[in-house]
Design a protein around this motif. Sequence first.
Motif, PDB file in Angstrom:
ATOM      1  N   THR A  33      39.441  -2.458  40.899  1.00 11.50           N
ATOM      2  CA  THR A  33      39.117  -1.963  39.557  1.00 11.50           C
ATOM      3  C   THR A  33      38.365  -0.635  39.609  1.00 11.50           C
ATOM      4  N   PHE A  34      38.642   0.190  38.622  1.00 11.20           N
ATOM      5  CA  PHE A  34      37.956   1.468  38.442  1.00 11.20           C
ATOM      6  C   PHE A  34      37.236   1.402  37.101  1.00 11.20           C
ATOM      7  N   ASN A  35      35.904   1.488  37.155  1.00 16.11           N
ATOM      8  CA  ASN A  35      35.106   1.320  35.944  1.00 16.11           C
ATOM      9  C   ASN A  35      34.386   2.603  35.554  1.00 16.11           C
ATOM     10  N   SER A  36      34.405   2.874  34.264  1.00 14.69           N
ATOM     11  CA  SER A  36      33.551   3.903  33.680  1.00 14.69           C
ATOM     12  C   SER A  36      32.586   3.173  32.754  1.00 14.69           C
ATOM     13  N   TYR A  37      31.419   3.755  32.548  1.00  9.55           N
ATOM     14  CA  TYR A  37      30.454   3.141  31.625  1.00  9.55           C
ATOM     15  C   TYR A  37      30.131   4.128  30.503  1.00  9.55           C
ATOM     16  N   LEU A  38      30.283   3.639  29.298  1.00 12.48           N
ATOM     17  CA  LEU A  38      29.991   4.431  28.104  1.00 12.48           C
ATOM     18  C   LEU A  38      28.701   3.892  27.503  1.00 12.48           C
ATOM     19  N   GLU A  43      23.183  10.599  21.671  1.00 10.62           N
ATOM     20  CA  GLU A  43      23.934  11.501  22.541  1.00 10.62           C
ATOM     21  C   GLU A  43      24.708  10.646  23.548  1.00 10.62           C
ATOM     22  N   PRO A  44      25.854  10.126  23.135  1.00 10.94           N
ATOM     23  CA  PRO A  44      26.587   9.192  24.001  1.00 10.94           C
ATOM     24  C   PRO A  44      26.906   9.791  25.368  1.00 10.94           C
ATOM     25  N   LEU A  45      26.849   8.915  26.353  1.00 10.90           N
ATOM     26  CA  LEU A  45      26.990   9.349  27.753  1.00 10.90           C
ATOM     27  C   LEU A  45      28.098   8.550  28.419  1.00 10.90           C
ATOM     28  N   LEU A  46      28.935   9.242  29.172  1.00  9.02           N
ATOM     29  CA  LEU A  46      29.986   8.586  29.957  1.00  9.02           C
ATOM     30  C   LEU A  46      29.665   8.773  31.434  1.00  9.02           C
ATOM     31  N   PHE A  47      29.552   7.647  32.145  1.00 10.15           N
ATOM     32  CA  PHE A  47      29.288   7.702  33.584  1.00 10.15           C
ATOM     33  C   PHE A  47      30.572   7.341  34.303  1.00 10.15           C
ATOM     34  N   HIS A  48      31.205   8.328  34.882  1.00  8.91           N
ATOM     35  CA  HIS A  48      32.495   8.300  35.583  1.00  8.91           C
ATOM     36  C   HIS A  48      33.638   8.508  34.602  1.00  8.91           C
ATOM     37  N   THR A  49      34.419   9.522  34.917  1.00 12.52           N
ATOM     38  CA  THR A  49      35.553   9.865  34.037  1.00 12.52           C
ATOM     39  C   THR A  49      36.786   9.038  34.347  1.00 12.52           C
ATOM     40  N   LYS A  64      38.144   3.203  21.088  1.00  9.34           N
ATOM     41  CA  LYS A  64      37.973   1.884  20.465  1.00  9.34           C
ATOM     42  C   LYS A  64      36.491   1.604  20.194  1.00  9.34           C
ATOM     43  N   VAL A  65      35.624   2.292  20.942  1.00  6.90           N
ATOM     44  CA  VAL A  65      34.175   2.095  20.777  1.00  6.90           C
ATOM     45  C   VAL A  65      33.583   3.167  19.862  1.00  6.90           C
ATOM     46  N   MET A  66      33.985   4.408  20.075  1.00 10.09           N
ATOM     47  CA  MET A  66      33.479   5.535  19.266  1.00 10.09           C
ATOM     48  C   MET A  66      34.445   6.710  19.417  1.00 10.09           C
ATOM     49  N   PRO A  67      34.441   7.622  18.456  1.00 13.86           N
ATOM     50  CA  PRO A  67      35.306   8.797  18.612  1.00 13.86           C
ATOM     51  C   PRO A  67      34.862   9.613  19.827  1.00 13.86           C
ATOM     52  N   VAL A  68      35.798   9.997  20.657  1.00 10.14           N
ATOM     53  CA  VAL A  68      35.462  10.685  21.907  1.00 10.14           C
ATOM     54  C   VAL A  68      34.722  11.991  21.647  1.00 10.14           C
ATOM     55  N   GLU A  69      34.972  12.604  20.482  1.00 12.77           N
ATOM     56  CA  GLU A  69      34.311  13.893  20.159  1.00 12.77           C
ATOM     57  C   GLU A  69      32.792  13.761  20.183  1.00 12.77           C
ATOM     58  N   LYS A  70      32.281  12.544  20.022  1.00 11.89           N
ATOM     59  CA  LYS A  70      30.824  12.344  19.979  1.00 11.89           C
ATOM     60  C   LYS A  70      30.161  12.453  21.345  1.00 11.89           C
ATOM     61  N   LEU A  71      30.946  12.360  22.411  1.00 10.26           N
ATOM     62  CA  LEU A  71      30.347  12.385  23.754  1.00 10.26           C
ATOM     63  C   LEU A  71      29.501  13.634  23.951  1.00 10.26           C
ATOM     64  N   ALA A  96      31.091  19.243  22.542  1.00  8.11           N
ATOM     65  CA  ALA A  96      29.632  19.348  22.689  1.00  8.11           C
ATOM     66  C   ALA A  96      29.134  18.685  23.972  1.00  8.11           C
ATOM     67  N   ALA A  97      30.051  18.193  24.787  1.00  5.16           N
ATOM     68  CA  ALA A  97      29.638  17.451  25.981  1.00  5.16           C
ATOM     69  C   ALA A  97      29.254  18.386  27.120  1.00  5.16           C
ATOM     70  N   THR A  98      28.254  17.964  27.875  1.00  9.08           N
ATOM     71  CA  THR A  98      27.817  18.678  29.069  1.00  9.08           C
ATOM     72  C   THR A  98      28.124  17.819  30.290  1.00  9.08           C
ATOM     73  N   ALA A  99      28.714  18.440  31.294  1.00  7.04           N
ATOM     74  CA  ALA A  99      28.954  17.736  32.560  1.00  7.04           C
ATOM     75  C   ALA A  99      27.648  17.638  33.325  1.00  7.04           C
ATOM     76  N   PHE A 100      27.461  16.532  34.045  1.00 11.61           N
ATOM     77  CA  PHE A 100      26.235  16.407  34.838  1.00 11.61           C
ATOM     78  C   PHE A 100      26.505  15.678  36.143  1.00 11.61           C
ATOM     79  N   GLY A 101      25.609  15.924  37.070  1.00 13.29           N
ATOM     80  CA  GLY A 101      25.625  15.244  38.363  1.00 13.29           C
ATOM     81  C   GLY A 101      24.330  15.597  39.064  1.00 13.29           C
TER      82      GLY A 101
END
Length: 249
Positions: A33-38, A43-49, A64-71, A96-101
């Motif tokens: 399995t490949f998991n991402s966490y939203l 300021e919604p955050l996605l961990f792993h694309t 299904k959880v929120m409009p992606v534009e909100k990320l 409006a999303a910022t990449a991070f690492g």
Amino acid sequence: MVTNHESRTRVDEVASGVYRISTPLDVIPGGFTFNSYLIADDEPLLFHTGYRTLFPITLEAINKVMPVEKLRWVGGSHFESDEFGALNQFLEAASAATAFGSEIGVLTSINDFASRTARGFGDGEEFSIGSRRMKWLYTPHVPHGWDCGVLFDQSTSTLLCGDLFTQAGANLPPVTASEVLTASEAMRGMMDYYAHALSTTPILERLASLDPSMLACQHGSAYRGDGAALLRELSNTIERGNSGLQSNN
Ligand SMILES: [Fe+2]
Ligand SMILES: [Fe+2]
């Protein structure tokens, strides 16, 4: 909730406002399995694309959880395709999303790869995404990657632990309260995906001291329970293995 029957992608809320998006692939016998966490917040955050090629189905699940534009934040533990492959697709979908690492990750890979400037977090750096405070911990080479780090959601004590506790299998439950170390050690024995770093023990102890109640694994079930105990058990297991190696020399 299954969001795509063909790919068997599903979304599950594993802690309050923390959504695990999981897609199984037949990359090894028995699947993986490949998991991402939203993380839902102001300021919604996605961990792993997820992989670039999985972008349409990961996007479908997020929507299904929120409009992606909100990320507002899109990042991951270390620079590999399952962690960052779809980064530019997400930056395009969420203006409006910022990449991070990690700082090292931004320096070595992310700022070259990403379509706009990324944010590198320093070890121990905290930031707010609304009602939650997140803490970045730099964990070089644990389990692999010079740039490796993990993210801790202090409000739910969820440790987004990346490739730590990776478990094989396509049909694992989204969350388990049964220990995942036996399964992840079987995977480590099979694939040897850990770097043999000198700093592994103190890094794992540092993660244990956060006292996480949820280990949000990128591969396999998320673990709900005494995360500190499991991290210390992992550390002891690795140390025992290392001393076995030394005594064999
Ligand atoms: Fe990895
Ligand atoms: Fe991974």
